[in-house]
Every structure is written in C-alpha cells, then in structure tokens.
Design an enzyme around this catalytic site. Structure first.
Site, PDB file in Angstrom:
ATOM      1  N   PRO A   1       0.837  -1.199   0.000  1.00 50.89           N
ATOM      2  CA  PRO A   1       0.000   0.000   0.000  1.00 50.89           C
ATOM      3  C   PRO A   1       0.866   1.240   0.000  1.00 50.89           C
ATOM      4  O   PRO A   1       1.693   1.435   0.891  1.00 50.89           O
ATOM      5  CB  PRO A   1      -0.774  -0.127   1.328  1.00 50.89           C
ATOM      6  CG  PRO A   1       0.140  -0.913   2.218  1.00 50.89           C
ATOM      7  CD  PRO A   1       0.900  -1.847   1.316  1.00 50.89           C
ATOM      8  N   MET A   2       0.690   2.083  -1.009  1.00 52.12           N
ATOM      9  CA  MET A   2       1.449   3.327  -1.088  1.00 52.12           C
ATOM     10  C   MET A   2       0.469   4.467  -1.314  1.00 52.12           C
ATOM     11  O   MET A   2      -0.297   4.460  -2.291  1.00 52.12           O
ATOM     12  CB  MET A   2       2.486   3.265  -2.215  1.00 52.12           C
ATOM     13  CG  MET A   2       3.596   2.273  -1.938  1.00 52.12           C
ATOM     14  SD  MET A   2       4.791   2.145  -3.306  1.00 52.12           S
ATOM     15  CE  MET A   2       3.836   1.181  -4.483  1.00 52.12           C
TER      16      MET A   2
ATOM     17  N   GLN B   1      -6.612  -1.544   3.740  1.00 55.24           N
ATOM     18  CA  GLN B   1      -5.802  -1.107   4.869  1.00 55.24           C
ATOM     19  C   GLN B   1      -6.408   0.106   5.562  1.00 55.24           C
ATOM     20  O   GLN B   1      -6.913   1.020   4.900  1.00 55.24           O
ATOM     21  CB  GLN B   1      -4.381  -0.764   4.431  1.00 55.24           C
ATOM     22  CG  GLN B   1      -3.465  -0.498   5.634  1.00 55.24           C
ATOM     23  CD  GLN B   1      -2.052  -0.137   5.249  1.00 55.24           C
ATOM     24  OE1 GLN B   1      -1.787   0.976   4.826  1.00 55.24           O
ATOM     25  NE2 GLN B   1      -1.131  -1.088   5.396  1.00 55.24           N
TER      26      GLN B   1
ATOM     27  N   CYS C   1       3.482   3.482   8.834  1.00 55.49           N
ATOM     28  CA  CYS C   1       3.689   4.683   8.035  1.00 55.49           C
ATOM     29  C   CYS C   1       4.655   5.632   8.746  1.00 55.49           C
ATOM     30  O   CYS C   1       4.428   6.022   9.887  1.00 55.49           O
ATOM     31  CB  CYS C   1       2.366   5.399   7.767  1.00 55.49           C
ATOM     32  SG  CYS C   1       2.573   6.897   6.760  1.00 55.49           S
TER      33      CYS C   1
ATOM     34  N   LYS D   1       0.490  -4.638   9.066  1.00 51.41           N
ATOM     35  CA  LYS D   1       1.753  -4.233   8.450  1.00 51.41           C
ATOM     36  C   LYS D   1       2.479  -3.333   9.435  1.00 51.41           C
ATOM     37  O   LYS D   1       1.933  -2.312   9.866  1.00 51.41           O
ATOM     38  CB  LYS D   1       1.519  -3.494   7.136  1.00 51.41           C
ATOM     39  CG  LYS D   1       2.815  -3.133   6.409  1.00 51.41           C
ATOM     40  CD  LYS D   1       2.543  -2.512   5.044  1.00 51.41           C
ATOM     41  CE  LYS D   1       3.845  -2.348   4.257  1.00 51.41           C
ATOM     42  NZ  LYS D   1       4.761  -1.374   4.871  1.00 51.41           N
TER      43      LYS D   1
ATOM     44  N   HIS E   1       8.191  -4.480   7.673  1.00 56.87           N
ATOM     45  CA  HIS E   1       9.198  -3.640   7.020  1.00 56.87           C
ATOM     46  C   HIS E   1      10.360  -3.537   8.001  1.00 56.87           C
ATOM     47  O   HIS E   1      10.198  -3.011   9.105  1.00 56.87           O
ATOM     48  CB  HIS E   1       8.627  -2.260   6.707  1.00 56.87           C
ATOM     49  CG  HIS E   1       9.580  -1.373   5.968  1.00 56.87           C
ATOM     50  ND1 HIS E   1       9.238  -0.729   4.799  1.00 56.87           N
ATOM     51  CD2 HIS E   1      10.873  -1.039   6.203  1.00 56.87           C
ATOM     52  CE1 HIS E   1      10.275  -0.028   4.367  1.00 56.87           C
ATOM     53  NE2 HIS E   1      11.275  -0.205   5.212  1.00 56.87           N
TER      54      HIS E   1
ATOM     55  N   ASN F   1       9.255  -7.045   3.813  1.00 55.10           N
ATOM     56  CA  ASN F   1       9.084  -5.787   3.090  1.00 55.10           C
ATOM     57  C   ASN F   1      10.322  -4.929   3.297  1.00 55.10           C
ATOM     58  O   ASN F   1      10.826  -4.828   4.410  1.00 55.10           O
ATOM     59  CB  ASN F   1       7.827  -5.081   3.593  1.00 55.10           C
ATOM     60  CG  ASN F   1       7.554  -3.751   2.922  1.00 55.10           C
ATOM     61  OD1 ASN F   1       7.170  -2.785   3.573  1.00 55.10           O
ATOM     62  ND2 ASN F   1       7.736  -3.674   1.618  1.00 55.10           N
TER      63      ASN F   1
ATOM     64  N   GLY G   1       6.899  -2.473  -2.928  1.00 52.64           N
ATOM     65  CA  GLY G   1       6.291  -1.161  -3.093  1.00 52.64           C
ATOM     66  C   GLY G   1       6.994  -0.337  -4.139  1.00 52.64           C
ATOM     67  O   GLY G   1       6.686  -0.397  -5.330  1.00 52.64           O
ATOM     68  N   ARG G   2       7.992   0.434  -3.705  1.00 55.36           N
ATOM     69  CA  ARG G   2       8.673   1.352  -4.616  1.00 55.36           C
ATOM     70  C   ARG G   2       9.350   0.623  -5.772  1.00 55.36           C
ATOM     71  O   ARG G   2       9.436   1.144  -6.883  1.00 55.36           O
ATOM     72  CB  ARG G   2       9.671   2.193  -3.820  1.00 55.36           C
ATOM     73  CG  ARG G   2       8.993   3.153  -2.841  1.00 55.36           C
ATOM     74  CD  ARG G   2       9.967   3.724  -1.828  1.00 55.36           C
ATOM     75  NE  ARG G   2      10.511   2.675  -0.977  1.00 55.36           N
ATOM     76  CZ  ARG G   2      11.729   2.686  -0.451  1.00 55.36           C
ATOM     77  NH1 ARG G   2      12.538   3.695  -0.716  1.00 55.36           N
ATOM     78  NH2 ARG G   2      12.138   1.706   0.319  1.00 55.36           N
TER      79      ARG G   2
END
Length: 349
Positions: A22-23, A77, A107, A146, A175, A206, A230-231
C-alpha cells in the site's frame, strides 16, 4: 471462490506470496490495473483508509475494492488509533469483496506518526494490544497487520511480537526498519527472520526488494512466506513476473529501453486525468519517475532533468532521449547520494 478462499489457496501453494504494497496516492485502481498488465501481484493492498471519529470511507479508494480489476484478492488497509472508529470502519469495509482488513502500524510520515497513528503507535504497545483485540473480534475476513520494527528503537519489537501472536492475526508484514530510519538505512532482515520464528501466521518481508535475485536472497535470509513490494514495483512493473521466473528456474526476461518508455506512456495515461491541467499531470508523473529514474542511468542526470521539466512534451522528449533504445535494462537502482534518497522518501508504505 471468495476473496478469503482465494488468498488461502495462494498461501497453500509452495511459491512465495507476492503482494503489492500500500502506497499512499499511488496504489489506486488505475495503478492496480496497470500492474496487472505487466504480470501483477498475487495480492493487492489499498492505500490506507484514514480512520477517525468523523471519518467515512474515502471515495477515491473505495473503487479499488468495489471494482477490483486484478482478478486477485484485495486487502483494505486502515490507519488510525480510535478503537470505536476502527471497528466501525472494519465492519464497513467488510461489506465489499475483500480478503482481509489490514492495520497500518508502519507509516513513517511525520504528519501521521505525530498523531500517534501508523508508525507512531509503535511507541505504545499497550494501545496496540487494545486495538488488535477489538479488531480481532470485529473482523470476520482475514485480519492482517503491516508494521515496522519500532519507532526509534528496534528493542520494542520483542514486545510487539507476543502482542501480534496473542490476537491470532492471520498474516504479518514486516518492514525491517524503524519509523525514524525511514528508507535511508539498510533493512534489518534479521528482525523479519525473528518474526517468522515467533509467529504462527505467515510473514511477508518488506523493504528494498529491488530485483528477482534480491528477492531470493531476502526469502532465504528471513524464511518469510512471501514478499511485499512497493517502490520497486513502481520502478520495475515486470518484477513480480521476474521473481516467478527466477523461482521456477526460467530465464528472466528483461525489458528493453523502448519497453520501459512504453511503460512510462502507459503509466501517464493510467494515473493522469484529462480534466487536470497539464502542469499538474506532469507533476504527478514526477512522483513515479523519481523511483523509476533510479534504474535509468547512474549519474542522476535523468532525475535532475526530469524534476525540471514543465510540459508533457518536455517530459516524454527527455524519456525518449534516455530510453529510446533496444538494450536490455535490469532497472535495479543505481546508488545515489543522500540528498536524492531524501527526496525519494516521499512515498509512504
């Protein structure tokens, strides 16, 4: 087959589960559709739904779960800290065809963590405990989390893992950085390995999944059930397919320069709207090209020039200058200086 059954079937396979991270302001319905055209993920996570006392499901995000075009399970999310509001939102989200509700505990955006949401909650394990307990009771589909490994100190991770286990979450994505490390530090994959050992549920790794080879290294090092990307998927939409090819022992098909150029054109068409002024369309594209540009050339010249173009014509002329060729491209990121990395920390996942 329901979305939950579909996710169960994916987890039952021997292959690693590949999820699109999720971004915020990136992974919307048009972006999902575009990723699917390049091989796509096994599971798609929405941008986070902001949850507070007066919140409603955000109209810009709902189409992803209402009209999911991928043919694969979707995970909705949430981000927030107010328990009644989170419970209410989780129940609302379950009216849509989703496989899971996910809680964002990672985040790293200051505007988020200063409100004690996202990664900010990692400073309050007891509050996380209460939130997870309430959500576990409210979520009838799969309930996932997450997280990062701490706010400013990864020592808290040893307190978090028993809390996650206590509430029998169905999947945990880690992450491997603290919130304050943002995206600058190396990823602490050993902490992801600790989560794999501690949790009875599947764990996704992640952070810095930059190629099929790096994906294999992360899976070997952590023992994770899969990967969340993600990126790297912005930069290289072929990566999900490349990872599958590597897993199956098949040759990895690398895009050529003109393939990458065609992707940029498709991306522009997917994420911009004709009613929006061209200057704003170009500005939006720069957010994506900040990541893609890392794999274009090593000097940073493409990124430097790209950030200064103002029109669509200028943008595509620059892209053609660097990409209108038939050479294969790995799209793995070249090493840039810290200033460039700071600029690129603006997409939060």
């Amino acid at each position: 087959m329901t979305p939950v059954q579909h996710l169960n079937a994916l987890l039952a396979r021997p292959e690693p589960l590949l999820a699109l991270a999720p971004m915020q302001d990136v992974t919307d319905l048009p972006f999902w559709r575009l990723m699917t055209a390049y091989g796509g993920a096994d599971v798609y996570y929405t941008e986070y739904f902001r949850v507070h006392a007066d919140s409603k499901l955000e109209k810009g995000i709902v189409p992803s779960i209402a009209e999911n075009p991928t043919g694969m399970p979707a995970v909705a999310q949430m981000i927030g800290n107010d328990i009644p509001s989170l419970v209410r939102t989780a129940k609302e989200l379950q009216q849509y065809p989703i496989a899971a509700v996910d809680l964002n505990l990672g985040c790293p955006a200051p505007v988020v963590y200063k409100k004690c949401a996202g990664g900010g909650l990692l400073r309050e394990p007891e509050r996380i405990d209460a939130i997870l307990g309430a959500l576990r009771d409210a979520v009838q589909v799969k309930f996932t989390v997450k997280t990062r490994i701490g706010f400013d100190d990864n020592a808290v991770f040893d307190r978090l893992l028993p809390i996650f286990a206590k509430h029998s979450i169905d999947l945990l994505t880690v992450h491997g950085r603290t919130v304050l490390e943002m995206y600058r530090s190396d990823v602490h994959y050993d902490f992801i390995a600790r989560a794999v050992q501690a949790m009875s549920c599947p764990v996704l790794a992640n952070g810095n999944v930059s190629s099929a080879k790096k994906a294999e290294q992360i899976l070997q090092e952590t023992g994770a059930r899969g990967l969340m990307i993600g990126r790297g998927a912005i930069r290289n939409p072929w990566m999900f397919q490349q990872i599958r090819q590597h897993q199956h022992g098949e040759p990895i098909l690398l895009p050529r320069g003109r393939d990458v150029l065609a992707y940029i054109h498709a991306l522009y068409d997917a994420v911009t709207s004709p009613e929006v002024p061209e200057t704003l369309q170009v500005q939006k594209m720069k957010k994506y090209l900040n990541f893609l540009g890392l794999g274009v050339e090593p000097s940073g010249a493409f990124l430097h020039a790209m950030r200064r173009v103002k029109t669509k014509a200028e943008l595509f002329a620059l892209c053609a200058e660097h990409l209108d060729h038939g050479d294969e491209m790995s799209l793995e990121p070249f090493e840039l200086d810290l200033q460039a990395k700071d600029v690129l920390a603006g997409v939060h996942q």
